[in-house]
Design a protein around this motif. Structure first.
Motif, PDB file in Angstrom:
ATOM      1  N   ARG A 183       0.712  -1.270  -0.072  1.00 32.02           N
ATOM      2  CA  ARG A 183       0.014   0.224   0.037  1.00 32.02           C
ATOM      3  C   ARG A 183       0.861   1.387   0.020  1.00 32.02           C
ATOM      4  O   ARG A 183       0.554   2.225  -0.682  1.00 32.02           O
ATOM      5  N   GLU A 184       2.006   1.324   0.937  1.00 34.97           N
ATOM      6  CA  GLU A 184       2.895   2.289   0.919  1.00 34.97           C
ATOM      7  C   GLU A 184       3.653   2.794  -0.380  1.00 34.97           C
ATOM      8  O   GLU A 184       3.631   3.808  -0.772  1.00 34.97           O
ATOM      9  N   TYR A 185       4.177   1.412  -1.102  1.00 35.41           N
ATOM     10  CA  TYR A 185       5.040   1.645  -2.079  1.00 35.41           C
ATOM     11  C   TYR A 185       4.344   1.215  -3.326  1.00 35.41           C
ATOM     12  O   TYR A 185       4.518   1.801  -4.507  1.00 35.41           O
ATOM     13  N   SER A 186       3.841  -0.075  -3.442  1.00 30.95           N
ATOM     14  CA  SER A 186       3.314  -0.459  -4.493  1.00 30.95           C
ATOM     15  C   SER A 186       2.099  -0.267  -5.228  1.00 30.95           C
ATOM     16  O   SER A 186       1.762  -0.374  -6.348  1.00 30.95           O
ATOM     17  N   GLY A 187       1.249   0.144  -4.197  1.00 26.03           N
ATOM     18  CA  GLY A 187      -0.136   0.464  -4.796  1.00 26.03           C
ATOM     19  C   GLY A 187      -0.716  -0.716  -5.214  1.00 26.03           C
ATOM     20  O   GLY A 187      -1.210  -1.546  -4.420  1.00 26.03           O
ATOM     21  N   ASP A 188      -1.193  -0.818  -6.515  1.00 25.45           N
ATOM     22  CA  ASP A 188      -2.024  -2.069  -7.094  1.00 25.45           C
ATOM     23  C   ASP A 188      -1.092  -3.209  -7.664  1.00 25.45           C
ATOM     24  O   ASP A 188      -1.629  -3.921  -8.087  1.00 25.45           O
ATOM     25  N   ARG A 189       0.333  -3.028  -7.379  1.00 21.11           N
ATOM     26  CA  ARG A 189       1.181  -4.181  -8.164  1.00 21.11           C
ATOM     27  C   ARG A 189       1.528  -4.952  -6.873  1.00 21.11           C
ATOM     28  O   ARG A 189       1.949  -4.620  -5.796  1.00 21.11           O
ATOM     29  N   ARG A 190       1.565  -6.342  -6.984  1.00 21.21           N
ATOM     30  CA  ARG A 190       2.203  -7.229  -5.886  1.00 21.21           C
ATOM     31  C   ARG A 190       3.801  -7.159  -5.905  1.00 21.21           C
ATOM     32  O   ARG A 190       4.091  -7.186  -7.017  1.00 21.21           O
ATOM     33  N   MET A 191       4.182  -7.073  -4.824  1.00 24.74           N
ATOM     34  CA  MET A 191       5.925  -6.822  -4.849  1.00 24.74           C
ATOM     35  C   MET A 191       6.174  -8.479  -4.966  1.00 24.74           C
ATOM     36  O   MET A 191       5.709  -9.403  -4.369  1.00 24.74           O
ATOM     37  N   ASP A 192       7.467  -8.645  -5.503  1.00 22.62           N
ATOM     38  CA  ASP A 192       8.181  -9.886  -5.464  1.00 22.62           C
ATOM     39  C   ASP A 192       8.479 -10.183  -4.002  1.00 22.62           C
ATOM     40  O   ASP A 192       8.665  -9.398  -3.219  1.00 22.62           O
ATOM     41  N   ASP A 193       8.709 -11.611  -3.786  1.00 22.12           N
ATOM     42  CA  ASP A 193       9.372 -11.800  -2.512  1.00 22.12           C
ATOM     43  C   ASP A 193      10.683 -11.063  -2.456  1.00 22.12           C
ATOM     44  O   ASP A 193      11.114 -10.798  -1.214  1.00 22.12           O
ATOM     45  N   ASP A 194      11.840 -10.873  -3.249  1.00 20.17           N
ATOM     46  CA  ASP A 194      12.939 -10.262  -3.295  1.00 20.17           C
ATOM     47  C   ASP A 194      12.696  -9.070  -2.715  1.00 20.17           C
ATOM     48  O   ASP A 194      13.198  -8.384  -1.723  1.00 20.17           O
ATOM     49  N   GLU A 195      11.723  -8.095  -3.257  1.00 22.29           N
ATOM     50  CA  GLU A 195      11.594  -6.725  -2.829  1.00 22.29           C
ATOM     51  C   GLU A 195      11.076  -6.692  -1.334  1.00 22.29           C
ATOM     52  O   GLU A 195      11.480  -5.996  -0.580  1.00 22.29           O
ATOM     53  N   LEU A 196      10.054  -7.498  -1.217  1.00 24.35           N
ATOM     54  CA  LEU A 196       9.467  -7.579   0.172  1.00 24.35           C
ATOM     55  C   LEU A 196      10.416  -7.801   1.091  1.00 24.35           C
ATOM     56  O   LEU A 196      10.452  -7.447   2.133  1.00 24.35           O
ATOM     57  N   LEU A 197      11.279  -8.793   1.001  1.00 24.54           N
ATOM     58  CA  LEU A 197      12.167  -9.141   2.189  1.00 24.54           C
ATOM     59  C   LEU A 197      13.241  -8.151   2.106  1.00 24.54           C
ATOM     60  O   LEU A 197      13.829  -8.207   3.542  1.00 24.54           O
ATOM     61  N   GLN A 198      13.666  -7.627   1.178  1.00 23.77           N
ATOM     62  CA  GLN A 198      14.781  -6.437   1.212  1.00 23.77           C
ATOM     63  C   GLN A 198      14.225  -5.433   2.201  1.00 23.77           C
ATOM     64  O   GLN A 198      14.960  -4.922   2.916  1.00 23.77           O
ATOM     65  N   MET A 199      12.901  -4.853   1.918  1.00 22.71           N
ATOM     66  CA  MET A 199      12.375  -3.969   2.688  1.00 22.71           C
ATOM     67  C   MET A 199      12.448  -4.320   4.315  1.00 22.71           C
ATOM     68  O   MET A 199      12.573  -3.410   4.983  1.00 22.71           O
ATOM     69  N   ILE A 200      11.683  -5.350   4.458  1.00 25.33           N
ATOM     70  CA  ILE A 200      11.666  -5.785   5.685  1.00 25.33           C
ATOM     71  C   ILE A 200      12.926  -5.909   6.545  1.00 25.33           C
ATOM     72  O   ILE A 200      13.175  -5.420   7.653  1.00 25.33           O
ATOM     73  N   LEU A 201      13.869  -6.575   5.856  1.00 25.66           N
ATOM     74  CA  LEU A 201      15.399  -6.678   6.500  1.00 25.66           C
ATOM     75  C   LEU A 201      16.010  -5.345   6.701  1.00 25.66           C
ATOM     76  O   LEU A 201      16.691  -5.013   7.520  1.00 25.66           O
ATOM     77  N   ARG A 202      15.941  -4.447   5.641  1.00 23.46           N
ATOM     78  CA  ARG A 202      16.347  -3.061   5.591  1.00 23.46           C
ATOM     79  C   ARG A 202      15.871  -2.113   6.916  1.00 23.46           C
ATOM     80  O   ARG A 202      16.614  -1.604   7.610  1.00 23.46           O
ATOM     81  N   ARG A 203      14.674  -2.541   7.151  1.00 22.78           N
ATOM     82  CA  ARG A 203      13.975  -1.975   8.501  1.00 22.78           C
ATOM     83  C   ARG A 203      14.630  -2.449   9.730  1.00 22.78           C
ATOM     84  O   ARG A 203      14.872  -1.712  10.688  1.00 22.78           O
ATOM     85  N   ALA A 204      14.813  -3.749   9.728  1.00 20.55           N
ATOM     86  CA  ALA A 204      15.476  -4.457  10.878  1.00 20.55           C
ATOM     87  C   ALA A 204      16.942  -3.579  10.973  1.00 20.55           C
ATOM     88  O   ALA A 204      17.363  -3.656  12.083  1.00 20.55           O
ATOM     89  N   LEU A 205      17.693  -3.783   9.888  1.00 19.15           N
ATOM     90  CA  LEU A 205      18.981  -3.304   9.936  1.00 19.15           C
ATOM     91  C   LEU A 205      19.111  -1.724  10.363  1.00 19.15           C
ATOM     92  O   LEU A 205      20.265  -1.017  10.489  1.00 19.15           O
ATOM     93  N   GLU A 206      18.290  -0.867  10.244  1.00 24.59           N
ATOM     94  CA  GLU A 206      18.250   0.508  10.357  1.00 24.59           C
ATOM     95  C   GLU A 206      18.544   0.713  11.720  1.00 24.59           C
ATOM     96  O   GLU A 206      17.762   0.705  12.672  1.00 24.59           O
ATOM     97  N   THR A 207      19.831   1.353  12.204  1.00 23.55           N
ATOM     98  CA  THR A 207      20.124   1.540  13.421  1.00 23.55           C
ATOM     99  C   THR A 207      20.156   2.618  14.123  1.00 23.55           C
ATOM    100  O   THR A 207      19.713   2.872  15.199  1.00 23.55           O
ATOM    101  N   VAL A 208      20.089   3.865  13.313  1.00 24.73           N
ATOM    102  CA  VAL A 208      19.937   5.314  13.829  1.00 24.73           C
ATOM    103  C   VAL A 208      19.187   5.978  12.622  1.00 24.73           C
ATOM    104  O   VAL A 208      19.039   5.824  11.402  1.00 24.73           O
TER     105      VAL A 208
END
Length: 370
Positions: A183-208
């Motif tokens: 909803r935030e980025y893709s709108g009406d297009r389904r994100m593939d697994d690679d895009e989804l996991l990258q965004m989730i993992l980068r959020r986890a790695l965001e330190t400051v």
């Protein structure tokens, strides 16, 4: 040297301890494997006919995959792979013939169907003769349809399988996270697994928070000064990066210098902490792509790439979310002009949902949507 503990007699073909004729067992297992290959070849032919006849409509199902789930008991992923393989093998007569003759295992035919074309299938059959399925998977990985077996690998095409067994609550959370990110980025297009996991993992790695003066992500990337290749390091291993990922990392990085230098060099940054704070404040701590609502996971981007001579001037720097930053360096989105008021966004492929409807493929001045 003779082993005194040998448990079978080669002359009698019989395991001494169990009394089982191991050659009979071997022949039986080989026979089953050949029968399975013939059945799979027959199934592929029937699936092509089922697709052509739209067999699912006669049972009230919405697709061939749904028909296979409901009527044949297949799991969704397995059904999708079978349908893909069946339709692709129709274009590969030599691979299909080898499968039907029992000269090629079904799993090997499936892997070859990912990469072989009518022009290259003979070369692939010759190169994979006698190979195991895992060896064929390694040969195919990093290549694209039409490539020959000896073609150089493309790091960006190498995919790794990650499997997780989770409970109902985690499954529900994952579906909710996908829905929220799309909803935030893709709108009406389904994100593939690679895009989804990258965004989730980068959020986890965001330190400051990035506006505090340091890059949002502390990730180690090594580049070769001669060939310009790059490797990202994770838990003691180095992984090849494609050129777009290397370029993206260099947009906002701290440089340690030559790792082989006798004396450590002074650490430098592509963007100073003071300038990073100013860019964040100017761009209102959000991605500048029209329609994007991301206010987290923001990265500095040089409008004119540094590799093309782009400077660190404020007019050449904008804030992008991780997803749109990747789109720029992959060539899907072209950003031009001068920040902050004369920036344009040109989508090469009209798949972005951040651009207002009706403007796909054209230039959109910065700030005209949101």
């Amino acid at each position: 040297m003779r082993r005194e503990s040998a448990c079978y007699d080669n002359r009698m073909h019989t395991d001494v301890k169990s009394g089982i004729d191991w050659q009979d067992v071997h022949r039986g297992l080989q026979g089953i494997a050949r029968q399975r290959a013939k059945l799979k070849a027959r199934e592929i032919v029937l699936l092509r006919q089922a697709h052509e006849a739209r067999i699912w409509t006669h049972f009230g199902h919405g697709s061939l995959v749904q028909y296979m789930e409901r009527e044949l008991g297949y799991r969704t992923h397995t059904a999708l792979e079978l349908v893909r393989t069946a339709l692709k093998l129709e274009q590969l007569p030599q691979v299909s013939a080898a499968l039907e003759a029992g000269e090629l295992f079904p799993s090997a035919a499936r892997e070859l169907s990912r990469i072989a074309t009518g022009e290259t299938e003979a070369a692939w059959l010759a190169a994979t003769e006698g190979k195991t399925v895992h060896e064929i998977q390694d040969m195919v990985s990093g290549l694209e349809p039409g490539d020959l077996p000896d073609a150089p690998k493309k790091p960006q095409l190498v995919k790794k399988l990650l499997s997780f067994f989770v409970g109902p609550e985690t499954h529900a959370l994952m579906r909710h996270a996908r829905e929220q990110l799309e909803r935030e980025y893709s709108g009406d297009r389904r994100m593939d697994d690679d895009e989804l996991l990258q965004m989730i993992l980068r959020r986890a790695l965001e330190t400051v928070p990035p506006h505090e003066g340091r890059p949002a992500y502390q990730v180690s990337v090594t580049t070769c000064k001669d060939c310009k290749r790059g490797w990202q390091h994770g838990a003691g291993r180095a992984f090849d990066l494609d050129p777009a990922s290397v370029e993206r990392a260099c947009c906002d990085a701290e440089y340690l210098g030559d790792l082989e230098a006798e004396h450590p060099e002074r650490v430098t940054a592509s963007v100073t902490p003071r300038k990073r704070r100013q860019v964040h404040a100017r761009d209102e701590h959000r991605c500048v792509v029209p329609g994007c609502r991301f206010t987290r996971h923001l990265q500095i981007h040089h409008i004119e790439f540094q590799s093309f001579g782009g400077s660190h001037a404020m007019s050449n720097i904008v804030l992008l979310c991780d997803a749109h930053h990747a789109a720029v360096h992959k060539g899907h989105l072209v950003i031009a002009g001068e920040a902050p008021d004369a920036v344009t966004f040109d989508w090469i492929h009209p798949f972005d949902r951040g651009v207002p409807r009706g403007t796909e493929g054209g230039s959109v001045p910065c700030g005209t949507a949101g």
